[in-house]
Design a protein around this motif. Sequence first.
Motif, PDB file in Angstrom:
ATOM      1  N   CYS A  51       0.916  -1.298   0.132  1.00 28.48           N
ATOM      2  CA  CYS A  51      -0.093   0.104  -0.053  1.00 28.48           C
ATOM      3  C   CYS A  51       0.717   1.254   0.048  1.00 28.48           C
ATOM      4  CB  CYS A  51      -0.983  -0.141   1.106  1.00 28.48           C
ATOM      5  SG  CYS A  51      -2.130   1.565   1.317  1.00 28.48           S
ATOM      6  N   VAL A  52       0.625   2.126  -0.928  1.00 24.60           N
ATOM      7  CA  VAL A  52       1.357   3.331  -1.108  1.00 24.60           C
ATOM      8  C   VAL A  52       0.782   4.294  -0.381  1.00 24.60           C
ATOM      9  CG1 VAL A  52       2.383   4.838  -2.707  1.00 24.60           C
ATOM     10  CG2 VAL A  52       2.431   2.530  -3.227  1.00 24.60           C
ATOM     11  N   LEU A  53       1.357   5.284   0.550  1.00 26.50           N
ATOM     12  CA  LEU A  53       0.831   6.594   1.052  1.00 26.50           C
ATOM     13  C   LEU A  53       1.422   7.616   0.308  1.00 26.50           C
ATOM     14  CD1 LEU A  53      -0.768   7.899   3.522  1.00 26.50           C
ATOM     15  CD2 LEU A  53       1.326   7.700   4.750  1.00 26.50           C
ATOM     16  N   LEU A  54       0.659   8.022  -0.408  1.00 29.84           N
ATOM     17  CA  LEU A  54       0.939   9.241  -1.315  1.00 29.84           C
ATOM     18  C   LEU A  54       0.911  10.540  -0.913  1.00 29.84           C
ATOM     19  CD1 LEU A  54       2.576   9.675  -4.489  1.00 29.84           C
ATOM     20  CD2 LEU A  54       0.185   9.667  -5.305  1.00 29.84           C
ATOM     21  N   GLY A  55       1.936  11.376  -0.973  1.00 29.41           N
ATOM     22  CA  GLY A  55       1.717  12.758  -0.537  1.00 29.41           C
ATOM     23  C   GLY A  55       2.871  13.542  -0.574  1.00 29.41           C
ATOM     24  N   VAL A 224      -3.176   5.375  -0.886  1.00 29.97           N
ATOM     25  CA  VAL A 224      -3.895   6.218  -0.116  1.00 29.97           C
ATOM     26  C   VAL A 224      -3.184   7.649  -0.377  1.00 29.97           C
ATOM     27  CG1 VAL A 224      -4.512   7.081   2.196  1.00 29.97           C
ATOM     28  CG2 VAL A 224      -4.273   4.610   1.687  1.00 29.97           C
ATOM     29  N   LEU A 225      -4.303   8.698  -0.904  1.00 32.32           N
ATOM     30  CA  LEU A 225      -3.819   9.991  -1.401  1.00 32.32           C
ATOM     31  C   LEU A 225      -3.997  10.778  -0.186  1.00 32.32           C
ATOM     32  CD1 LEU A 225      -5.236  10.610  -4.718  1.00 32.32           C
ATOM     33  CD2 LEU A 225      -3.213   9.559  -4.120  1.00 32.32           C
ATOM     34  N   LEU A 226      -2.668  11.374   0.496  1.00 33.32           N
ATOM     35  CA  LEU A 226      -2.893  12.180   1.647  1.00 33.32           C
ATOM     36  C   LEU A 226      -2.453  13.674   1.336  1.00 33.32           C
ATOM     37  CD1 LEU A 226      -3.254  11.997   4.858  1.00 33.32           C
ATOM     38  CD2 LEU A 226      -0.876  11.560   5.007  1.00 33.32           C
ATOM     39  N   HIS A 227      -3.089  14.709   1.529  1.00 34.55           N
ATOM     40  CA  HIS A 227      -2.928  15.860   1.181  1.00 34.55           C
ATOM     41  C   HIS A 227      -3.322  16.998   2.422  1.00 34.55           C
ATOM     42  CE1 HIS A 227      -1.641  19.428  -1.341  1.00 34.55           C
ATOM     43  NE2 HIS A 227      -3.039  19.949  -1.306  1.00 34.55           N
ATOM     44  N   GLU A 228      -2.398  17.804   2.822  1.00 28.22           N
ATOM     45  CA  GLU A 228      -2.550  18.741   3.929  1.00 28.22           C
ATOM     46  C   GLU A 228      -3.350  17.875   5.159  1.00 28.22           C
ATOM     47  OE1 GLU A 228      -4.607  21.868   2.032  1.00 28.22           O
ATOM     48  OE2 GLU A 228      -2.533  22.626   1.176  1.00 28.22           O
ATOM     49  N   GLY A 229      -2.938  16.835   5.433  1.00 31.22           N
ATOM     50  CA  GLY A 229      -3.592  16.039   6.621  1.00 31.22           C
ATOM     51  C   GLY A 229      -4.766  15.470   6.299  1.00 31.22           C
ATOM     52  N   LYS A 230      -5.257  15.273   5.025  1.00 34.69           N
ATOM     53  CA  LYS A 230      -6.496  14.503   4.747  1.00 34.69           C
ATOM     54  C   LYS A 230      -6.168  13.454   3.742  1.00 34.69           C
ATOM     55  CE  LYS A 230      -9.219  18.739   5.958  1.00 34.69           C
ATOM     56  NZ  LYS A 230      -9.717  19.970   5.329  1.00 34.69           N
ATOM     57  N   VAL A 231      -7.116  12.585   4.021  1.00 38.98           N
ATOM     58  CA  VAL A 231      -7.251  11.475   2.900  1.00 38.98           C
ATOM     59  C   VAL A 231      -8.065  12.103   1.910  1.00 38.98           C
ATOM     60  CG1 VAL A 231      -7.707   9.195   2.258  1.00 38.98           C
ATOM     61  CG2 VAL A 231      -6.611   9.700   4.382  1.00 38.98           C
ATOM     62  N   LEU A 232      -7.449  12.100   0.554  1.00 41.75           N
ATOM     63  CA  LEU A 232      -8.427  12.542  -0.485  1.00 41.75           C
ATOM     64  C   LEU A 232      -9.254  11.427  -1.186  1.00 41.75           C
ATOM     65  CD1 LEU A 232      -6.028  15.148  -2.231  1.00 41.75           C
ATOM     66  CD2 LEU A 232      -7.919  15.792  -0.516  1.00 41.75           C
ATOM     67  N   LEU A 256      -6.765  15.814  -7.797  1.00 45.93           N
ATOM     68  CA  LEU A 256      -7.363  15.845  -6.827  1.00 45.93           C
ATOM     69  C   LEU A 256      -6.867  17.097  -5.571  1.00 45.93           C
ATOM     70  CD1 LEU A 256      -8.002  12.123  -6.131  1.00 45.93           C
ATOM     71  CD2 LEU A 256      -9.889  13.587  -6.472  1.00 45.93           C
ATOM     72  N   THR A 257      -5.530  17.422  -5.809  1.00 41.76           N
ATOM     73  CA  THR A 257      -5.080  18.343  -5.097  1.00 41.76           C
ATOM     74  C   THR A 257      -5.153  19.611  -5.447  1.00 41.76           C
ATOM     75  OG1 THR A 257      -3.072  17.697  -5.986  1.00 41.76           O
ATOM     76  CG2 THR A 257      -3.458  16.663  -3.882  1.00 41.76           C
ATOM     77  N   GLY A 258      -5.567  19.819  -6.710  1.00 41.03           N
ATOM     78  CA  GLY A 258      -5.826  21.087  -7.440  1.00 41.03           C
ATOM     79  C   GLY A 258      -4.180  21.979  -7.713  1.00 41.03           C
ATOM     80  N   ILE A 259      -3.287  20.921  -7.944  1.00 37.66           N
ATOM     81  CA  ILE A 259      -2.147  21.591  -8.158  1.00 37.66           C
ATOM     82  C   ILE A 259      -1.461  21.327  -9.515  1.00 37.66           C
ATOM     83  CG2 ILE A 259      -1.193  21.900  -5.776  1.00 37.66           C
ATOM     84  CD1 ILE A 259       0.245  19.104  -5.929  1.00 37.66           C
ATOM     85  N   ALA A 260      -2.258  20.964 -10.342  1.00 36.95           N
ATOM     86  CA  ALA A 260      -1.971  20.392 -11.817  1.00 36.95           C
ATOM     87  C   ALA A 260      -1.203  21.432 -12.586  1.00 36.95           C
ATOM     88  CB  ALA A 260      -3.203  19.914 -12.405  1.00 36.95           C
ATOM     89  N   GLY A 261       0.008  20.806 -12.962  1.00 34.44           N
ATOM     90  CA  GLY A 261       0.738  21.937 -14.036  1.00 34.44           C
ATOM     91  C   GLY A 261       1.785  22.671 -13.173  1.00 34.44           C
ATOM     92  N   GLY A 262       1.506  22.472 -11.839  1.00 31.04           N
ATOM     93  CA  GLY A 262       2.453  23.402 -11.088  1.00 31.04           C
ATOM     94  C   GLY A 262       3.738  22.802 -10.623  1.00 31.04           C
ATOM     95  N   ARG A 263       4.734  23.462 -10.423  1.00 34.06           N
ATOM     96  CA  ARG A 263       6.097  22.733  -9.801  1.00 34.06           C
ATOM     97  C   ARG A 263       5.731  21.984  -8.457  1.00 34.06           C
ATOM     98  NH1 ARG A 263       9.429  20.687 -12.310  1.00 34.06           N
ATOM     99  NH2 ARG A 263      10.927  21.255 -10.933  1.00 34.06           N
ATOM    100  N   LYS A 264       4.824  22.233  -7.923  1.00 34.31           N
ATOM    101  CA  LYS A 264       4.490  21.387  -6.395  1.00 34.31           C
ATOM    102  C   LYS A 264       4.021  19.910  -6.622  1.00 34.31           C
ATOM    103  CE  LYS A 264       2.766  23.784  -3.075  1.00 34.31           C
ATOM    104  NZ  LYS A 264       1.646  24.717  -2.646  1.00 34.31           N
ATOM    105  N   SER A 265       3.680  19.660  -7.897  1.00 31.82           N
ATOM    106  CA  SER A 265       3.260  18.466  -8.240  1.00 31.82           C
ATOM    107  C   SER A 265       3.895  17.066  -7.871  1.00 31.82           C
ATOM    108  CB  SER A 265       2.666  18.056  -9.593  1.00 31.82           C
ATOM    109  OG  SER A 265       3.936  18.228 -10.337  1.00 31.82           O
ATOM    110  N   CYS A 266       3.453  16.096  -7.385  1.00 35.81           N
ATOM    111  CA  CYS A 266       4.186  14.983  -7.072  1.00 35.81           C
ATOM    112  C   CYS A 266       5.343  14.709  -8.184  1.00 35.81           C
ATOM    113  CB  CYS A 266       3.307  13.612  -6.812  1.00 35.81           C
ATOM    114  SG  CYS A 266       2.839  13.623  -5.277  1.00 35.81           S
ATOM    115  N   ASP A 267       6.577  14.357  -7.589  1.00 37.92           N
ATOM    116  CA  ASP A 267       7.599  14.273  -8.586  1.00 37.92           C
ATOM    117  C   ASP A 267       7.779  13.232  -9.339  1.00 37.92           C
ATOM    118  OD1 ASP A 267       8.411  16.684  -7.475  1.00 37.92           O
ATOM    119  OD2 ASP A 267       9.853  15.448  -6.078  1.00 37.92           O
ATOM    120  N   ARG A 268       8.109  13.211 -10.650  1.00 36.20           N
ATOM    121  CA  ARG A 268       8.343  12.058 -11.513  1.00 36.20           C
ATOM    122  C   ARG A 268      10.024  11.930 -11.894  1.00 36.20           C
ATOM    123  NH1 ARG A 268       3.981  10.084 -14.197  1.00 36.20           N
ATOM    124  NH2 ARG A 268       2.166  11.202 -14.081  1.00 36.20           N
ATOM    125  N   PRO A 269      10.886  11.514 -10.969  1.00 39.57           N
ATOM    126  CA  PRO A 269      12.056  11.785 -11.020  1.00 39.57           C
ATOM    127  C   PRO A 269      12.565  11.306 -12.433  1.00 39.57           C
ATOM    128  CG  PRO A 269      11.946  10.276  -9.392  1.00 39.57           C
ATOM    129  CD  PRO A 269      10.596  10.738  -9.931  1.00 39.57           C
TER     130      PRO A 269
END
Lengths: 270, 282
Positions: A51-55, A224-232, A256-269
């Motif tokens: 199980c992946v806890l993604l955030g 499990v998508l975790l964002h700002e302390g909440k499970v989305l 879901l986090t509303g950060i699409a396109g931004g540099r803050k999005s989850c990394d794809r190294p």
Amino acid sequence: MSFRPPDPKTASGQQNGAIAAALDIAGVSHSYGKRKALSDVSLRVRPASFCVLLGLNGAGKSTLYSLITRLYGAQKGTIRIFGFDVNRVPSEALRRLGVVFQARTLDLDLTVLQNLSYHAALHGMSARETKLRAAFVLDQAGMTGRADDKARNLSGGQMRRVEIARALLHCPRLLLLDEPTAGLDIKARADILKHVRGLVAEAGIGVLWATHLIDEIEPADDVVLLHEGKVLDRGNASEVAARAGAPDIGAAFNELTGIAGGRKSCDRPS
Amino acid sequence: MRPAVLAPPRSEGFGLAQYARCFNGIVWREALRFWHQRERFVSALVRPLVWLFIFAAGFRSVLGVSIMPPYDTYVLYEVYITPGLVAMITLFSGMQSSLSMVYDREMGNMRSLLVSPFPRWFLLTSKLAAGTAVSLAQVYAFLIVAFFWEIEPPSPWGYLTVLPALILAGLMLGALGMLLSSLIKQLENFAGVMNFVIFPMFFASSALYPLWRVKEGSPWLAFVCELNPFTHAVELIRFAFYEQINFLALAVVLGTAVVFLAAAIAAYDPSRGMLIRRLHVH
């Protein structure tokens, strides 16, 4: 004088013979002063599942791990490991748990084997048990040849492998890893991921893997998508993506986090 | 890396043997760490020796010590301050344990200890015992050097009768260090412990001068010294060297050790959350 804890069947243990979840978190909230770190977080990790806890950084992943490992107590909600309430029967819960923290926790002045022996002692293992188990987990991690080396002489990837070996030493049924591949090169990351997935498939260990790296998730994984302390959202990665109307879990997370396109999005190294 | 099937979890609960293994492991790790930090041992030895060889020798003619229990004759100043220097080693050792706990917390090693399935009170008490064992090694090394300086108890039994006093004093000061470690936010704040704990405790005590002399100069300071638990640790050790028990000192040291340890265990209790800010990294 008895050191036996309460019978698990009467102390938040298995009910009616049903197999308990490896990890069952229900309605957990936690604050640091006025700052809310976790808000009504619920999730389940099935036995023998990955199980992946993604955030993102600061989502509350490390706080959640600190509560699961009882470094401090949850202010609200319950956390159960194989049916054992972490706050009510911590001994039974923690003995079924192996942990790899985000920060390195090896004693750099000790050898690999001494680090393992110390961990074994903290779980009450005998010298004979320790010797056998240490040989096994070091072999499993491909670190047999470094057993007598000081931890400070290991590379970052090797330290991680030793930490995973150490976490498995006392035969836990649930393994928590907090961003275990942070700071590692591509090969070391792939090795560790493959190793842990192997533990799930072949040893039947339940794994909760906290990360912010999308490429560590496979479509069949529970997420499990975790964002700002909440499970989305939570569920199978493909299903979560479908529910969000996104092509993959990374796009779903950004959506879901509303950060699409931004540099803050989850990394794809790269 | 080759995954393989692991054995199922062992039976529930812990027996006495498992508690003993955990205790031994914690003491062994502390001893290994001490062995790896030999400079710490040398500095722990040099500090009291400087006081003994230089300070005490210099003040020998200035500070005479008249007959007072447990001494039944006039004693040299070096003889008088030796129990105080022994207690000083124990005090510094206790604070060093506190420093290493803060360091462990910052480096993450503390987490390995605290996620052990054994009860937290047991883990902390074991760590305290381990720190006390290390301080005993330092004290006896100092006493061996002092012996060659012709400072020794009236009979060799004194080396044995002082042991329980050293253990009690070590537990009290180690528990204080543990309590302080739960209150210190960062390693950098440790200098405050030196200024606000170690120096006042040491100087406002009977370690360097008898309380009747302090009373002559400043009655209120003598009162503060009498309230200082370190004074009682010094007196407990002083009397034990002479195969005697100072019951007031024994009661104060024992009571203070219990209070400090209970407070430290409460401070590290997860449900109280005093460590949240300290352990929280992200």
